[in-house]
Design a protein around this motif. Structure first.
Motif, PDB file in Angstrom:
ATOM      1  N   ILE A   1       4.986   3.513   2.608  1.00 46.40           N
ATOM      2  CA  ILE A   1       4.649   4.938   2.499  1.00 46.40           C
ATOM      3  C   ILE A   1       3.641   5.137   1.359  1.00 46.40           C
ATOM      4  O   ILE A   1       2.630   5.829   1.515  1.00 46.40           O
ATOM      5  CB  ILE A   1       5.921   5.795   2.282  1.00 46.40           C
ATOM      6  CG1 ILE A   1       6.850   5.664   3.498  1.00 46.40           C
ATOM      7  CG2 ILE A   1       5.558   7.258   2.061  1.00 46.40           C
ATOM      8  CD1 ILE A   1       8.149   6.433   3.378  1.00 46.40           C
ATOM      9  N   TYR A   2       3.906   4.468   0.219  1.00 52.01           N
ATOM     10  CA  TYR A   2       3.006   4.562  -0.939  1.00 52.01           C
ATOM     11  C   TYR A   2       1.588   4.120  -0.545  1.00 52.01           C
ATOM     12  O   TYR A   2       0.613   4.812  -0.835  1.00 52.01           O
ATOM     13  CB  TYR A   2       3.548   3.689  -2.074  1.00 52.01           C
ATOM     14  CG  TYR A   2       2.679   3.690  -3.305  1.00 52.01           C
ATOM     15  CD1 TYR A   2       2.898   4.608  -4.332  1.00 52.01           C
ATOM     16  CD2 TYR A   2       1.625   2.781  -3.446  1.00 52.01           C
ATOM     17  CE1 TYR A   2       2.091   4.603  -5.466  1.00 52.01           C
ATOM     18  CE2 TYR A   2       0.821   2.776  -4.572  1.00 52.01           C
ATOM     19  CZ  TYR A   2       1.059   3.689  -5.578  1.00 52.01           C
ATOM     20  OH  TYR A   2       0.253   3.694  -6.687  1.00 52.01           O
ATOM     21  N   SER A   3       1.478   2.968   0.144  1.00 50.75           N
ATOM     22  CA  SER A   3       0.154   2.439   0.518  1.00 50.75           C
ATOM     23  C   SER A   3      -0.574   3.369   1.457  1.00 50.75           C
ATOM     24  O   SER A   3      -1.790   3.559   1.338  1.00 50.75           O
ATOM     25  CB  SER A   3       0.289   1.092   1.224  1.00 50.75           C
ATOM     26  OG  SER A   3       0.822   0.163   0.359  1.00 50.75           O
ATOM     27  N   ILE A   4       0.173   3.946   2.409  1.00 49.52           N
ATOM     28  CA  ILE A   4      -0.474   4.860   3.366  1.00 49.52           C
ATOM     29  C   ILE A   4      -1.038   6.072   2.622  1.00 49.52           C
ATOM     30  O   ILE A   4      -2.162   6.498   2.863  1.00 49.52           O
ATOM     31  CB  ILE A   4       0.522   5.276   4.474  1.00 49.52           C
ATOM     32  CG1 ILE A   4       0.827   4.079   5.372  1.00 49.52           C
ATOM     33  CG2 ILE A   4      -0.035   6.432   5.297  1.00 49.52           C
ATOM     34  CD1 ILE A   4       1.953   4.299   6.374  1.00 49.52           C
ATOM     35  N   ILE A   5      -0.267   6.618   1.657  1.00 51.07           N
ATOM     36  CA  ILE A   5      -0.749   7.794   0.908  1.00 51.07           C
ATOM     37  C   ILE A   5      -1.963   7.405   0.049  1.00 51.07           C
ATOM     38  O   ILE A   5      -2.970   8.103   0.019  1.00 51.07           O
ATOM     39  CB  ILE A   5       0.362   8.394   0.016  1.00 51.07           C
ATOM     40  CG1 ILE A   5       1.558   8.818   0.864  1.00 51.07           C
ATOM     41  CG2 ILE A   5      -0.166   9.588  -0.771  1.00 51.07           C
ATOM     42  CD1 ILE A   5       2.786   9.219   0.047  1.00 51.07           C
ATOM     43  N   GLU A   6      -1.877   6.282  -0.640  1.00 49.98           N
ATOM     44  CA  GLU A   6      -2.970   5.868  -1.536  1.00 49.98           C
ATOM     45  C   GLU A   6      -4.252   5.550  -0.770  1.00 49.98           C
ATOM     46  O   GLU A   6      -5.337   5.920  -1.196  1.00 49.98           O
ATOM     47  CB  GLU A   6      -2.553   4.601  -2.309  1.00 49.98           C
ATOM     48  CG  GLU A   6      -1.651   4.872  -3.482  1.00 49.98           C
ATOM     49  CD  GLU A   6      -2.395   5.448  -4.685  1.00 49.98           C
ATOM     50  OE1 GLU A   6      -3.358   4.818  -5.137  1.00 49.98           O
ATOM     51  OE2 GLU A   6      -2.003   6.519  -5.162  1.00 49.98           O
ATOM     52  N   ASN A   7      -4.109   4.838   0.358  1.00 50.74           N
ATOM     53  CA  ASN A   7      -5.296   4.305   1.040  1.00 50.74           C
ATOM     54  C   ASN A   7      -5.709   5.067   2.286  1.00 50.74           C
ATOM     55  O   ASN A   7      -6.786   4.821   2.825  1.00 50.74           O
ATOM     56  CB  ASN A   7      -5.052   2.836   1.423  1.00 50.74           C
ATOM     57  CG  ASN A   7      -4.696   2.003   0.212  1.00 50.74           C
ATOM     58  OD1 ASN A   7      -5.436   1.991  -0.771  1.00 50.74           O
ATOM     59  ND2 ASN A   7      -3.561   1.341   0.241  1.00 50.74           N
TER      60      ASN A   7
END
Ligand code: HEC
Length: 192
Positions: free
Chosen positions: A119-125
């Motif tokens: 979830i973190y990666s999807i939001i960041e990238n």
């Protein structure tokens, strides 16, 4: 001779695939009004999830879900994300529904079963070829993004009270603010 035969077969397959692709594109057009079918959605999500590096997938959220952290995540979500995802994360907004692919219902297992790191990666990238923008620099320590991850985990249990608080943090145009001010002035005048 055998190699030549293979080349011809390969070329024939390529030409057929290109033809099928062209037919598909001209018959459906590039309209975003349609909804992706189950196979396309499944393939899209699988490719997206596979593209997240293993190290990112296993990242742990350094924040804990305190009421303050959830409030902060919720307000940030209301300000930056709700235009597509809706305050309740169900994606039932005008924009969210009409994107291709649409903004998903994030209260469902498909989202809730993603790891915190995913979830973190999807939001960041962000997600290429979709409406999901990249919100961070891609580093692992963006506290605002980790608060958003906490809030997304909390979405299935979000309360009425929290949703009301979020409404105050949804973006408003100056014209909408003026309109609200006028209504408030009018109501205050009436109650005098
Ligand atoms: C302009 C519209 C738009 C905005 C604004 C937006 N998103 Fe998205 N988001 C999308 C779309 C469309 C998808 C679906 C992408 C896909 O199918 O891979 C998505 C997917 C996601 C997902 C993956 C969920 C899943 O199960 O596939 C997460 C998490 C997410 N968004 C979080 C956020 C957060 C947090 C914000 C605010 C900081 C935000 N989004 C702002 C459009 C948006």
């Amino acid at each position: 001779m055998n190699a030549l035969r293979m080349l011809v077969v390969l070329l024939a397959i390529l030409i057929c695939a290109a033809g099928a692709g062209l037919f598909w594109m001209t018959s459906t057009g590039m309209s975003a009004r349609a909804t992706p079918g189950p196979l396309e959605s499944y393939l899209g999500r699988s490719v997206r999830n596979m593209s997240i590096p293993k190290s990112a997938r296993s990242m742990k959220n350094p924040m804990t879900a305190s009421p303050e952290a959830l409030l902060e995540g919720g307000r940030h979500f209301a300000d930056h994300c709700a235009s597509c995802h809706g305050n309740d994360g169900r994606g039932a907004t005008e924009m969210g529904r009409k994107l291709y692919p649409p903004a998903p219902d994030m209260t469902l297992p498909a989202t809730q079963n993603l790891t915190d790191g995913e979830i973190y990666s999807i939001i960041e990238n962000g997600v290429r070829f979709t409406g999901m923008p990249a919100w961070g620099g891609g580093g692992p320590n963006d506290h605002d993004t980790w608060h958003l991850v906490l809030f997304i985990r909390h979405l299935p249990d979000v309360s009425r009270q929290e949703l009301l608080d979020m409404e105050n943090n949804n973006p408003r145009s100056p014209a909408e603010m003026q309109e609200e001010q006028k209504e408030n002035d009018f109501l205050n005048e009436q109650s005098k």
